[in-house]
Scaffold this motif. Structure first.
Motif, PDB file in Angstrom:
ATOM      1  N   VAL A  40       0.834  -1.353  -0.152  1.00 49.04           N
ATOM      2  CA  VAL A  40       0.139   0.242   0.060  1.00 49.04           C
ATOM      3  C   VAL A  40       0.659   1.212   0.067  1.00 49.04           C
ATOM      4  CG1 VAL A  40      -1.944   1.154   1.060  1.00 49.04           C
ATOM      5  CG2 VAL A  40      -1.688  -1.382   1.242  1.00 49.04           C
ATOM      6  N   LYS A  42      -0.265   4.579  -0.749  1.00 45.91           N
ATOM      7  CA  LYS A  42      -1.146   5.614  -0.669  1.00 45.91           C
ATOM      8  C   LYS A  42      -0.258   6.791  -0.038  1.00 45.91           C
ATOM      9  CE  LYS A  42      -3.168   4.093   3.490  1.00 45.91           C
ATOM     10  NZ  LYS A  42      -4.844   3.224   4.031  1.00 45.91           N
ATOM     11  N   TYR A  46       3.291   6.850   2.477  1.00 45.75           N
ATOM     12  CA  TYR A  46       3.367   7.229   3.911  1.00 45.75           C
ATOM     13  C   TYR A  46       4.303   8.049   4.254  1.00 45.75           C
ATOM     14  CZ  TYR A  46       0.260   3.169   4.736  1.00 45.75           C
ATOM     15  OH  TYR A  46      -0.672   2.072   4.805  1.00 45.75           O
ATOM     16  N   TRP A  88      -9.247   2.490  -4.097  1.00 44.50           N
ATOM     17  CA  TRP A  88     -10.422   2.232  -3.526  1.00 44.50           C
ATOM     18  C   TRP A  88     -11.178   3.139  -2.626  1.00 44.50           C
ATOM     19  CZ3 TRP A  88      -5.987  -0.140  -1.486  1.00 44.50           C
ATOM     20  CH2 TRP A  88      -5.334   0.448  -0.391  1.00 44.50           C
ATOM     21  N   LYS A 133     -16.411  -3.819  -1.962  1.00 44.78           N
ATOM     22  CA  LYS A 133     -16.111  -3.843  -0.650  1.00 44.78           C
ATOM     23  C   LYS A 133     -17.182  -3.640   0.280  1.00 44.78           C
ATOM     24  CE  LYS A 133     -13.191  -1.110   2.513  1.00 44.78           C
ATOM     25  NZ  LYS A 133     -12.418   0.245   2.730  1.00 44.78           N
ATOM     26  N   ARG A 140     -17.007   2.866   7.656  1.00 43.55           N
ATOM     27  CA  ARG A 140     -16.378   3.974   6.888  1.00 43.55           C
ATOM     28  C   ARG A 140     -16.908   3.756   5.721  1.00 43.55           C
ATOM     29  NH1 ARG A 140     -10.020   4.559   8.479  1.00 43.55           N
ATOM     30  NH2 ARG A 140      -9.872   3.047   6.697  1.00 43.55           N
ATOM     31  N   HIS A 172     -12.024  -4.032   5.550  1.00 43.02           N
ATOM     32  CA  HIS A 172     -11.054  -3.715   6.320  1.00 43.02           C
ATOM     33  C   HIS A 172     -11.368  -3.685   7.868  1.00 43.02           C
ATOM     34  CE1 HIS A 172      -7.325  -1.398   6.634  1.00 43.02           C
ATOM     35  NE2 HIS A 172      -7.995  -0.214   7.026  1.00 43.02           N
ATOM     36  N   SER A 209      -4.707  -5.793   6.690  1.00 44.20           N
ATOM     37  CA  SER A 209      -3.729  -4.795   6.587  1.00 44.20           C
ATOM     38  C   SER A 209      -2.647  -5.430   7.361  1.00 44.20           C
ATOM     39  CB  SER A 209      -4.054  -3.500   7.022  1.00 44.20           C
ATOM     40  OG  SER A 209      -4.863  -3.324   8.125  1.00 44.20           O
ATOM     41  N   THR A 210      -1.427  -4.685   7.696  1.00 51.52           N
ATOM     42  CA  THR A 210      -0.180  -5.471   8.219  1.00 51.52           C
ATOM     43  C   THR A 210      -0.592  -6.051   9.584  1.00 51.52           C
ATOM     44  OG1 THR A 210       1.015  -3.398   7.246  1.00 51.52           O
ATOM     45  CG2 THR A 210       1.983  -4.590   9.087  1.00 51.52           C
ATOM     46  N   ARG A 225      -2.964  -6.592   2.619  1.00 51.63           N
ATOM     47  CA  ARG A 225      -2.799  -5.407   2.131  1.00 51.63           C
ATOM     48  C   ARG A 225      -1.755  -4.657   2.853  1.00 51.63           C
ATOM     49  NH1 ARG A 225      -8.367  -5.220   1.992  1.00 51.63           N
ATOM     50  NH2 ARG A 225      -8.245  -4.153   3.888  1.00 51.63           N
ATOM     51  N   LEU A 226      -0.594  -4.617   2.773  1.00 50.26           N
ATOM     52  CA  LEU A 226       0.540  -4.152   3.639  1.00 50.26           C
ATOM     53  C   LEU A 226       0.808  -2.852   3.593  1.00 50.26           C
ATOM     54  CD1 LEU A 226       2.583  -7.308   2.994  1.00 50.26           C
ATOM     55  CD2 LEU A 226       1.428  -7.024   4.967  1.00 50.26           C
ATOM     56  N   GLY A 227       0.575  -2.078   4.383  1.00 47.75           N
ATOM     57  CA  GLY A 227       1.058  -0.631   4.473  1.00 47.75           C
ATOM     58  C   GLY A 227       2.234  -0.545   5.457  1.00 47.75           C
ATOM     59  N   ILE A 228       1.819   0.010   6.583  1.00 42.00           N
ATOM     60  CA  ILE A 228       2.958   0.423   7.415  1.00 42.00           C
ATOM     61  C   ILE A 228       3.989  -0.612   7.786  1.00 42.00           C
ATOM     62  CG2 ILE A 228       1.849  -0.544   9.739  1.00 42.00           C
ATOM     63  CD1 ILE A 228       3.283   3.146   9.202  1.00 42.00           C
ATOM     64  N   TYR A 362       2.290   5.790  12.463  1.00 46.00           N
ATOM     65  CA  TYR A 362       1.988   6.159  10.985  1.00 46.00           C
ATOM     66  C   TYR A 362       2.005   7.672  10.728  1.00 46.00           C
ATOM     67  CZ  TYR A 362      -0.770   1.735  10.755  1.00 46.00           C
ATOM     68  OH  TYR A 362      -1.428   0.341  10.926  1.00 46.00           O
TER      69      TYR A 362
HETATM   70  C1  LIG Z   1      -4.152   2.053   4.684  1.00 37.91           C
HETATM   71  C2  LIG Z   1      -4.843   0.812   4.364  1.00 37.91           C
HETATM   72  C3  LIG Z   1      -4.146  -0.412   4.270  1.00 37.91           C
HETATM   73  C4  LIG Z   1      -2.888  -0.391   4.877  1.00 37.91           C
HETATM   74  O1  LIG Z   1      -2.855  -0.361   6.217  1.00 37.91           O
HETATM   75  P1  LIG Z   1      -1.840  -0.640   7.396  1.00 37.91           P
HETATM   76  O2  LIG Z   1      -2.155  -0.822   8.642  1.00 37.91           O
HETATM   77  O3  LIG Z   1      -0.624   0.599   6.876  1.00 37.91           O
HETATM   78  O4  LIG Z   1      -0.827  -1.814   6.819  1.00 37.91           O
HETATM   79  C5  LIG Z   1      -4.909  -1.713   4.206  1.00 37.91           C
HETATM   80  N1  LIG Z   1      -6.236  -1.591   3.436  1.00 37.91           N
HETATM   81  C6  LIG Z   1      -6.851  -0.300   3.554  1.00 37.91           C
HETATM   82  C7  LIG Z   1      -8.146  -0.309   2.959  1.00 37.91           C
HETATM   83  C8  LIG Z   1      -6.241   0.963   3.765  1.00 37.91           C
HETATM   84  O5  LIG Z   1      -6.792   1.981   3.610  1.00 37.91           O
END
Ligand SMILES: *Cc1c(COP(=O)(O)O)cnc(C)c1O
Length: 380
Positions: A40, A42, A46, A88, A133, A140, A172, A209-210, A225-228, A362
């Motif tokens: 991720v 976005k 980060y 999304w 979704k 949300r 999510h 997510s993470t 979905r891996l962000g942080i 974050y």
């Molecule tokens: C930002 C986001 C993520 C990533 O989340 P992290 O906690 O940073 O891994 C995954 N899915 C959605 C829908 C998000 O908005």
């Protein structure tokens, strides 16, 4: 860090270690396999820089890239990135055609969005790929459970007529508690059942997510979905460190001392004299402030790495600068100051700053401002 950044090139800079991004993605992808990994990126990855991070994440083994909105996704495509890409979060007036022409998959959170996407695809003679979704409890975006049957019914009908491809179904988590995660997981399973009863066969079901990718294996489904985590910042805010998770912080925020002043006991420093010297000491001035994302809330609380030790930030953090109490240490103009980085180097972590500012890691990395140049190390 895999590579020592060397002397700061600028009097303030964020050094982003792309080798750390690659290694974090590789470690997380191996951990969640056989589930696929979406990196991720976005919010300009980060705060780390979307395009270089996206490339590093793909080199590290990410299968997909995730963006919040269509503009972020288009910017990645237009930079030459061809990997599968999902966006999304949509502006109500979003024109979806440019995204569809660029093979960007679209998240769908309402029947209206579904129809808009199908119309936009038809206008450019394409078939859009969507991920439906479901809101399983975050409240949300996502389709409300009461509308889910209608949306999956409409999507299945459009798919039967060759006007749409439903590639994914996702949701999510609120990360509220294990019990609430389990309730969301159960709601997600029900939504998947309803999708399949409507005749949909999404190849990518994704929820984690993470945080859940690491600790809730049953939430991994086909993709996480891996962000942080890819930035080497822990998702939990409970004292778990990056090293505990086998991750390496990718961003080091640093600068150079621009002034040094010896002061007497009782001298006040910075706005409002929110801090006063108890005894004679030396203050070092650091040219980063809240304009650069250094949280004012951390005034008199955070620490930095300077002259071989962690030393306290004293007085109010201002827009462009703050002070560090270095005691009797021999600090000179030009010395390197690290606000946060890899704690194995002795420096504070982004999470330490988050604690000092009552927020989460974050927010610390993502808000580093546009005035701070990003410098990339760790090669391509
Ligand atoms: C930002 C986001 C993520 C990533 O989340 P992290 O906690 O940073 O891994 C995954 N899915 C959605 C829908 C998000 O908005």
């Amino acid at each position: 860090m895999s590579e020592t950044p060397g002397a700061p090139r600028s009097f303030r800079e964020a050094v982003v270690d792309l080798a750390a991004i690659r290694a974090n993605v590789a470690a997380l992808a191996a951990h969640v396999a056989p589930a696929l990994s979406m990196a991720v990126v976005k919010a300009d990855a980060y705060g780390h820089g979307a395009v270089p991070v996206a490339r590093a994440a793909l080199d590290g083994g990410a299968d997909w890239l995730g963006a919040a909105d269509v503009d972020e996704a288009i910017a990645l495509r237009d930079a030459g990135i061809t990997a599968p890409l999902l966006a999304w979060l949509h502006d109500p007036g979003a024109g979806f055609a440019p995204a569809i022409e660029r093979d960007i998959d679209l998240g769908v959170s309402s029947l209206e969005q579904l129809h808009e996407i199908v119309r936009a695809a038809a206008s450019v003679d394409r078939i859009a790929a969507v991920h439906l979704k479901i809101d399983t409890g975050l409240s949300r975006n996502g389709v409300a459970p009461s509308n889910w049957e209608r949306v999956v019914g409409a999507a299945a009908e459009l798919e039967r007529h060759g006007r749409l491809r439903v590639r994914g179904v996702f949701s999510h988590l609120a990360n509220a508690s294990p019990a609430e995660d389990a309730a969301q997981l159960a709601a997600f399973e029900r939504a998947l059942d309803a999708a399949s009863a409507a005749g949909l066969t999404p190849e990518l079901r994704h929820l984690a997510s993470t945080a859940a990718a690491l600790r809730l294996p049953e939430a991994r489904f086909d993709l996480v979905r891996l962000g942080i985590g890819i930035y080497g910042v822990p998702p939990y805010g409970d004292g778990t460190t990056a090293a505990d998770l086998g991750l390496v912080p990718a961003m080091t925020l640093r600068g150079r001392v621009v002034a040094v002043r010896r002061i007497e006991a009782g001298t006040g420093a910075s706005y409002g004299h929110a801090w006063r010297a108890e005894h004679a000491t030396t203050l070092a001035l650091v040219p980063l402030g809240y304009a650069d994302g250094v949280p004012r809330q951390a005034s008199n609380r955070a620490e930095v790495w300077l002259a071989g030790a962690r030393r306290p930030v004293v007085g109010r953090i201002a827009m462009d600068q703050f002070l560090v109490d270095v005691g009797d240490a021999p600090v000179a103009v030009g010395d390197e100051v690290v606000l946060f980085g890899d704690p194995s180097s002795g420096a504070p972590s982004a999470d330490d700053w988050a604690d000092a500012a009552d927020t989460i890691g974050y927010e610390i990395v993502t808000r580093i401002g546009a005035r701070v140049p990003r410098r990339y190390v760790g090669g391509a």
